[in-house]
Design an enzyme around this catalytic site. Structure first.
Site, short mmCIF file in Angstrom:
data_model
loop_
_atom_site.label_atom_id
_atom_site.label_comp_id
_atom_site.label_asym_id
_atom_site.label_seq_id
_atom_site.Cartn_x
_atom_site.Cartn_y
_atom_site.Cartn_z
N ASN A 1 -5.14 3.03 2.92
CA ASN A 1 -5.19 3.30 1.48
C ASN A 1 -4.82 2.00 0.74
O ASN A 1 -3.66 1.60 0.74
CB ASN A 1 -4.18 4.41 1.15
CG ASN A 1 -4.03 4.64 -0.33
OD1 ASN A 1 -4.85 4.18 -1.14
ND2 ASN A 1 -2.98 5.37 -0.71
N LYS B 1 -4.79 1.43 -2.37
CA LYS B 1 -4.19 1.68 -3.69
C LYS B 1 -4.83 0.77 -4.75
O LYS B 1 -6.01 0.45 -4.64
CB LYS B 1 -2.67 1.50 -3.61
CG LYS B 1 -2.04 2.26 -2.44
CD LYS B 1 -0.56 2.36 -2.53
CE LYS B 1 -0.02 3.00 -1.26
NZ LYS B 1 1.37 3.36 -1.33
N HIS C 1 -2.08 12.36 -3.02
CA HIS C 1 -1.12 11.31 -2.65
C HIS C 1 0.12 11.44 -3.54
O HIS C 1 0.01 11.80 -4.72
CB HIS C 1 -1.76 9.93 -2.82
CG HIS C 1 -0.92 8.84 -2.23
ND1 HIS C 1 0.16 8.33 -2.89
CD2 HIS C 1 -0.97 8.21 -1.04
CE1 HIS C 1 0.73 7.41 -2.13
NE2 HIS C 1 0.06 7.31 -1.00
N GLU D 1 1.80 9.40 -5.09
CA GLU D 1 1.74 8.63 -6.35
C GLU D 1 0.93 9.38 -7.40
O GLU D 1 1.23 9.31 -8.60
CB GLU D 1 1.17 7.23 -6.07
CG GLU D 1 2.18 6.37 -5.32
CD GLU D 1 1.59 5.36 -4.34
OE1 GLU D 1 0.39 5.03 -4.47
OE2 GLU D 1 2.34 4.90 -3.45
N GLU E 1 3.14 12.85 4.55
CA GLU E 1 3.73 11.61 4.05
C GLU E 1 5.06 11.91 3.37
O GLU E 1 5.07 12.24 2.16
CB GLU E 1 2.78 10.94 3.05
CG GLU E 1 1.44 10.56 3.63
CD GLU E 1 0.83 9.39 2.88
OE1 GLU E 1 0.61 8.35 3.51
OE2 GLU E 1 0.62 9.49 1.67
N GLY F 1 6.14 3.20 1.22
CA GLY F 1 6.37 1.90 0.60
C GLY F 1 7.82 1.48 0.56
O GLY F 1 8.18 0.52 -0.14
N SER G 1 5.39 3.86 5.58
CA SER G 1 5.91 2.63 6.21
C SER G 1 5.53 2.53 7.68
O SER G 1 6.33 2.05 8.50
CB SER G 1 7.43 2.53 6.02
OG SER G 1 7.74 2.45 4.64
C1 PEP Z 1 0.74 5.49 1.48
O1 PEP Z 1 0.78 5.08 0.34
O2 PEP Z 1 0.02 6.45 1.79
C2 PEP Z 1 1.57 4.84 2.47
C3 PEP Z 1 1.75 5.43 3.62
O3 PEP Z 1 2.13 3.64 2.09
P1 PEP Z 1 2.99 2.66 3.03
O4 PEP Z 1 2.30 2.58 4.36
O5 PEP Z 1 2.99 1.36 2.32
O6 PEP Z 1 4.34 3.28 3.14
#
Ligand code: PEP
Length: 249
Positions: free
Chosen positions: A9, A11, A94, A96, A166, A172, A212
């Site tokens: 992703n 973003k 997601h 966000e 997630e 992040g 992460s």
């Molecule tokens: C995400 O935004 O779906 C995500 C998993 O981000 P990150 O890998 O940066 O934690």
């Protein structure tokens, strides 16, 4: 047969030129080194057609989709428009989108239906915030998200859905769920699916871990029987890291 998937992703990152370059690098690698894992990249809407043109060995996803099918919704992008770019997947829900744009599970249910109607596959994101985990409420939170957004679907429709667990506290932040925490929740999600739909639907459901995930921890996460891949944010922006994560299988 359960599909293994690693999706990147991007973003709101990457210029068109940088995106095409990154996509071409990843695509080229998997053209030369075919993998049983389905590799997906999700650039911004406006880059989908151009980035998509450079792909032959990996798949394309949007990061969102409108909750209406067409009409006077300035600035929105419909599932039909996404389909017309050649994309196969759409990330929905997601954290966000939930946090910054107020998307809730009822809205997501509508989006999922519109996306499925176009023959696209939703990657439905769910997961608890830190306070919910600390209060021991994480299973309930995820259960509600999955039930509200997915339980109106038929087993055939569900067959085209991918779930991404997630934990919001891991996205992040550099803090990853432990392999045991991931396995525990993934097994739980599969159990919820099993209880509502048939055994085949549960067994076939691809459940990705996101939060992460990086080359140094992907192997331990992916080793779990109910972790079928990853949804990758930051580490998907560098070809070497993203490829290394996929190769962790
Ligand atoms: C995400 O935004 O779906 C995500 C998993 O981000 P990150 O890998 O940066 O934690």
């Amino acid at each position: 047969m359960r599909k293994l998937i690693v999706a990147g992703n991007w973003k709101m990152n990457m210029t068109l030129q940088d995106g095409i370059k990154l996509a071409a690098e990843v695509n080229e690698f998997f053209k030369k080194n075919p993998t049983e894992v389905e590799v997906i990249i999700a650039p911004s809407y406006i880059h989908l057609p151009d980035v998509g043109r450079s792909l032959s060995s990996i798949s394309l996803s949007a990061q969102n989709s409108a909750s209406e099918s067409a009409g006077a919704f300035t600035g929105e992008v419909s599932a039909e428009m996404i389909k017309s770019t050649g994309a196969q997947y759409v990330i929905l829900g997601h954290s966000e989108r939930r946090t910054y744009y107020g998307e809730d599970d009822n809205l997501l249910r509508r989006k999922i239906i519109l996306v499925l109607e176009q023959g696209l596959k939703p990657i439905f994101c769910c997961g608890e915030i830190l306070a919910e985990r600390e209060a021991g409420n994480h299973f309930n939170v995820v259960k509600n998200q999955v039930e509200t957004s997915l339980f109106d679907l038929s087993a055939d429709e569900l067959d085209n859905v991918v779930i991404a667990y997630e934990p919001v506290w891991a996205i992040g932040t550099g803090v990853t769920a432990s392999p045991d925490q991931a396995q525990e929740m993934h097994a739980y999600i599969r159990e919820i699916i099993r209880a509502k739909f048939e055994e085949t639907a549960a067994e076939n459901m691809t459940i990705l871990y996101g939060g992460s995930c990086k080359p140094s921890n992907a192997r331990e996460l992916f080793k779990n029987p109910d972790v079928d891949g990853g949804l990758i944010g930051g580490a998907a922006l560098k070809a070497d890291d993203f490829i290394a994560i996929i190769q962790s299988f």
